[in-house]
Design a protein around this motif. Structure first.
Motif, PDB file in Angstrom:
ATOM      1  N   ASN A  17       9.368  43.734  32.491  1.00  0.00           N
ATOM      2  CA  ASN A  17       8.362  43.068  33.321  1.00  0.00           C
ATOM      3  C   ASN A  17       7.031  43.016  32.577  1.00  0.00           C
ATOM      4  O   ASN A  17       5.990  43.397  33.091  1.00  0.00           O
ATOM      5  CB  ASN A  17       8.209  43.782  34.661  1.00  0.00           C
ATOM      6  N   TYR A  18       7.108  42.570  31.334  1.00  0.00           N
ATOM      7  CA  TYR A  18       5.941  42.577  30.443  1.00  0.00           C
ATOM      8  C   TYR A  18       5.943  41.309  29.607  1.00  0.00           C
ATOM      9  O   TYR A  18       6.989  40.799  29.233  1.00  0.00           O
ATOM     10  CB  TYR A  18       6.025  43.796  29.512  1.00  0.00           C
ATOM     11  N   SER A  19       4.767  40.803  29.337  1.00  0.00           N
ATOM     12  CA  SER A  19       4.658  39.712  28.374  1.00  0.00           C
ATOM     13  C   SER A  19       3.459  39.998  27.484  1.00  0.00           C
ATOM     14  O   SER A  19       2.420  40.456  27.954  1.00  0.00           O
ATOM     15  CB  SER A  19       4.525  38.354  29.056  1.00  0.00           C
ATOM     16  N   PHE A  20       3.673  39.760  26.197  1.00  0.00           N
ATOM     17  CA  PHE A  20       2.581  39.951  25.255  1.00  0.00           C
ATOM     18  C   PHE A  20       1.487  38.945  25.553  1.00  0.00           C
ATOM     19  O   PHE A  20       1.746  37.886  26.131  1.00  0.00           O
ATOM     20  CB  PHE A  20       3.062  39.731  23.821  1.00  0.00           C
ATOM     21  N   PRO A  21       0.272  39.240  25.127  1.00  0.00           N
ATOM     22  CA  PRO A  21      -0.762  38.203  25.207  1.00  0.00           C
ATOM     23  C   PRO A  21      -0.254  36.963  24.483  1.00  0.00           C
ATOM     24  O   PRO A  21       0.645  37.059  23.652  1.00  0.00           O
ATOM     25  CB  PRO A  21      -1.950  38.836  24.470  1.00  0.00           C
ATOM     26  N   PRO A  22      -0.791  35.816  24.764  1.00  0.00           N
ATOM     27  CA  PRO A  22      -0.164  34.571  24.307  1.00  0.00           C
ATOM     28  C   PRO A  22      -0.428  34.125  22.864  1.00  0.00           C
ATOM     29  O   PRO A  22      -0.685  32.960  22.627  1.00  0.00           O
ATOM     30  CB  PRO A  22      -0.735  33.536  25.278  1.00  0.00           C
ATOM     31  N   PRO A  23      -0.340  35.008  21.870  1.00  0.00           N
ATOM     32  CA  PRO A  23      -0.530  34.501  20.512  1.00  0.00           C
ATOM     33  C   PRO A  23       0.661  33.647  20.094  1.00  0.00           C
ATOM     34  O   PRO A  23       1.756  33.759  20.658  1.00  0.00           O
ATOM     35  CB  PRO A  23      -0.609  35.758  19.668  1.00  0.00           C
ATOM     36  N   TYR A  25       2.093  33.846  17.181  1.00  0.00           N
ATOM     37  CA  TYR A  25       2.970  34.693  16.385  1.00  0.00           C
ATOM     38  C   TYR A  25       2.852  36.127  16.891  1.00  0.00           C
ATOM     39  O   TYR A  25       1.760  36.602  17.155  1.00  0.00           O
ATOM     40  CB  TYR A  25       2.581  34.640  14.904  1.00  0.00           C
ATOM     41  N   THR A  26       3.989  36.802  16.981  1.00  0.00           N
ATOM     42  CA  THR A  26       4.003  38.179  17.446  1.00  0.00           C
ATOM     43  C   THR A  26       4.446  39.079  16.300  1.00  0.00           C
ATOM     44  O   THR A  26       5.506  38.853  15.723  1.00  0.00           O
ATOM     45  CB  THR A  26       4.979  38.339  18.627  1.00  0.00           C
ATOM     46  N   PRO A  27       3.664  40.102  15.978  1.00  0.00           N
ATOM     47  CA  PRO A  27       4.092  41.028  14.923  1.00  0.00           C
ATOM     48  C   PRO A  27       5.292  41.842  15.392  1.00  0.00           C
ATOM     49  O   PRO A  27       5.444  42.109  16.585  1.00  0.00           O
ATOM     50  CB  PRO A  27       2.870  41.916  14.709  1.00  0.00           C
ATOM     51  N   VAL A  28       6.156  42.206  14.459  1.00  0.00           N
ATOM     52  CA  VAL A  28       7.322  43.021  14.782  1.00  0.00           C
ATOM     53  C   VAL A  28       7.465  44.151  13.767  1.00  0.00           C
ATOM     54  O   VAL A  28       6.943  44.073  12.662  1.00  0.00           O
ATOM     55  CB  VAL A  28       8.638  42.196  14.816  1.00  0.00           C
ATOM     56  N   CYS A  29       8.166  45.205  14.159  1.00  0.00           N
ATOM     57  CA  CYS A  29       8.507  46.322  13.268  1.00  0.00           C
ATOM     58  C   CYS A  29      10.016  46.296  13.053  1.00  0.00           C
ATOM     59  O   CYS A  29      10.764  46.098  13.988  1.00  0.00           O
ATOM     60  CB  CYS A  29       8.148  47.656  13.904  1.00  0.00           C
ATOM     61  N   TYR A  30      10.432  46.524  11.829  1.00  0.00           N
ATOM     62  CA  TYR A  30      11.853  46.653  11.507  1.00  0.00           C
ATOM     63  C   TYR A  30      12.075  48.015  10.873  1.00  0.00           C
ATOM     64  O   TYR A  30      11.213  48.535  10.186  1.00  0.00           O
ATOM     65  CB  TYR A  30      12.296  45.568  10.515  1.00  0.00           C
ATOM     66  N   GLY A  31      13.222  48.603  11.081  1.00  0.00           N
ATOM     67  CA  GLY A  31      13.572  49.832  10.403  1.00  0.00           C
ATOM     68  C   GLY A  31      13.378  51.097  11.213  1.00  0.00           C
ATOM     69  O   GLY A  31      13.793  52.163  10.794  1.00  0.00           O
ATOM     70  N   GLY A  32      12.754  51.030  12.356  1.00  0.00           N
ATOM     71  CA  GLY A  32      12.637  52.183  13.227  1.00  0.00           C
ATOM     72  C   GLY A  32      11.558  53.191  12.873  1.00  0.00           C
ATOM     73  O   GLY A  32      11.367  54.160  13.577  1.00  0.00           O
ATOM     74  N   SER A  33      10.836  52.987  11.781  1.00  0.00           N
ATOM     75  CA  SER A  33       9.773  53.920  11.409  1.00  0.00           C
ATOM     76  C   SER A  33       8.445  53.184  11.303  1.00  0.00           C
ATOM     77  O   SER A  33       8.387  52.099  10.737  1.00  0.00           O
ATOM     78  CB  SER A  33      10.073  54.560  10.051  1.00  0.00           C
ATOM     79  N   PHE A  83       3.135  45.879  20.861  1.00  0.00           N
ATOM     80  CA  PHE A  83       2.469  46.735  21.837  1.00  0.00           C
ATOM     81  C   PHE A  83       1.164  47.305  21.292  1.00  0.00           C
ATOM     82  O   PHE A  83       0.181  47.421  22.012  1.00  0.00           O
ATOM     83  CB  PHE A  83       3.353  47.918  22.249  1.00  0.00           C
ATOM     84  N   PHE A  84       1.171  47.683  20.020  1.00  0.00           N
ATOM     85  CA  PHE A  84       0.086  48.507  19.513  1.00  0.00           C
ATOM     86  C   PHE A  84      -0.796  47.878  18.439  1.00  0.00           C
ATOM     87  O   PHE A  84      -1.766  48.496  18.020  1.00  0.00           O
ATOM     88  CB  PHE A  84       0.645  49.833  18.984  1.00  0.00           C
ATOM     89  N   SER A  85      -0.507  46.692  17.963  1.00  0.00           N
ATOM     90  CA  SER A  85      -1.350  46.097  16.926  1.00  0.00           C
ATOM     91  C   SER A  85      -2.342  45.100  17.530  1.00  0.00           C
ATOM     92  O   SER A  85      -2.172  44.638  18.661  1.00  0.00           O
ATOM     93  CB  SER A  85      -0.495  45.404  15.866  1.00  0.00           C
ATOM     94  N   GLU A  86      -3.344  44.799  16.758  1.00  0.00           N
ATOM     95  CA  GLU A  86      -4.323  43.797  17.170  1.00  0.00           C
ATOM     96  C   GLU A  86      -3.713  42.412  16.974  1.00  0.00           C
ATOM     97  O   GLU A  86      -3.016  42.177  15.987  1.00  0.00           O
ATOM     98  CB  GLU A  86      -5.595  43.906  16.321  1.00  0.00           C
ATOM     99  N   PRO A  87      -3.962  41.473  17.874  1.00  0.00           N
ATOM    100  CA  PRO A  87      -3.451  40.119  17.675  1.00  0.00           C
ATOM    101  C   PRO A  87      -4.070  39.493  16.427  1.00  0.00           C
ATOM    102  O   PRO A  87      -5.172  39.860  16.015  1.00  0.00           O
ATOM    103  CB  PRO A  87      -3.898  39.361  18.933  1.00  0.00           C
ATOM    104  N   LEU A  88      -3.342  38.556  15.841  1.00  0.00           N
ATOM    105  CA  LEU A  88      -3.891  37.825  14.705  1.00  0.00           C
ATOM    106  C   LEU A  88      -5.097  37.010  15.149  1.00  0.00           C
ATOM    107  O   LEU A  88      -5.140  36.505  16.274  1.00  0.00           O
ATOM    108  CB  LEU A  88      -2.836  36.880  14.116  1.00  0.00           C
ATOM    109  N   SER A  89      -6.051  36.854  14.251  1.00  0.00           N
ATOM    110  CA  SER A  89      -7.203  35.995  14.550  1.00  0.00           C
ATOM    111  C   SER A  89      -6.764  34.538  14.437  1.00  0.00           C
ATOM    112  O   SER A  89      -5.700  34.227  13.876  1.00  0.00           O
ATOM    113  CB  SER A  89      -8.334  36.271  13.560  1.00  0.00           C
ATOM    114  N   ALA A  90      -7.579  33.633  14.931  1.00  0.00           N
ATOM    115  CA  ALA A  90      -7.284  32.205  14.822  1.00  0.00           C
ATOM    116  C   ALA A  90      -7.168  31.783  13.359  1.00  0.00           C
ATOM    117  O   ALA A  90      -6.310  30.970  13.005  1.00  0.00           O
ATOM    118  CB  ALA A  90      -8.362  31.392  15.536  1.00  0.00           C
ATOM    119  N   VAL A  91      -7.998  32.348  12.508  1.00  0.00           N
ATOM    120  CA  VAL A  91      -7.944  32.033  11.076  1.00  0.00           C
ATOM    121  C   VAL A  91      -6.620  32.511  10.483  1.00  0.00           C
ATOM    122  O   VAL A  91      -5.972  31.786   9.713  1.00  0.00           O
ATOM    123  CB  VAL A  91      -9.139  32.674  10.325  1.00  0.00           C
ATOM    124  N   GLN A  92      -6.191  33.725  10.836  1.00  0.00           N
ATOM    125  CA  GLN A  92      -4.924  34.249  10.329  1.00  0.00           C
ATOM    126  C   GLN A  92      -3.737  33.422  10.834  1.00  0.00           C
ATOM    127  O   GLN A  92      -2.815  33.119  10.072  1.00  0.00           O
ATOM    128  CB  GLN A  92      -4.751  35.716  10.745  1.00  0.00           C
TER     129      GLN A  92
END
Length: 118
Positions: A17-23, A25-33, A83-92
């Motif tokens: 029951n969650y949605s990320f803010p509407p950027p 592109y969404t950053p992701v983590c792979y590998g579990g660490s 969940f924990f990173s800052e969204p990309l800026s418009a320039v990024q």
């Protein structure tokens, strides 16, 4: 995939029951660490209020199905950065968009890739 999640966003909506803010592109983590400053976790709970706490409780419930939550584990692994990173800026976002050569779809709900031109 007992719940028949179509993709990561479907998992976020239906299981958490969650949605990320509407950027775009969404950053992701792979590998579990990954490493994170504890303040980011505290801020997640504060900025989303009870929603942040509710997400963590739903994550715990989803992952406690003891070996039956394999697809959910992959989705959660990919969610930590969002969940924990800052969204990309418009320039990024603009830079990333200009460098994308192709988006390669996948039949798997946890896969897909973007080809970047260098």
């Amino acid at each position: 995939n007992t719940e028949k999640y179509e993709h990561l966003q479907d998992f976020h909506h239906r299981a958490l029951n969650y949605s990320f803010p509407p950027p775009k592109y969404t950053p992701v983590c792979y590998g579990g660490s990954f490493a994170i400053h504890s303040q980011k976790i505290v801020n997640f709970f504060r900025s989303d209020g009870s929603k942040g706490k509710g997400v963590m409780e739903r994550l715990e419930h989803t992952l406690s199905r003891s070996g039956q939550a394999i697809i959910e584990e992959l989705f959660v692994e990919r969610s930590w950065a969002g969940f924990f990173s800052e969204p990309l800026s418009a320039v990024q976002e603009s830079k990333l968009a200009s460098d994308i050569k192709e988006i390669v779809p996948s039949s798997k709900p946890t896969a897909g890739q973007i080809k970047i031109m260098f």
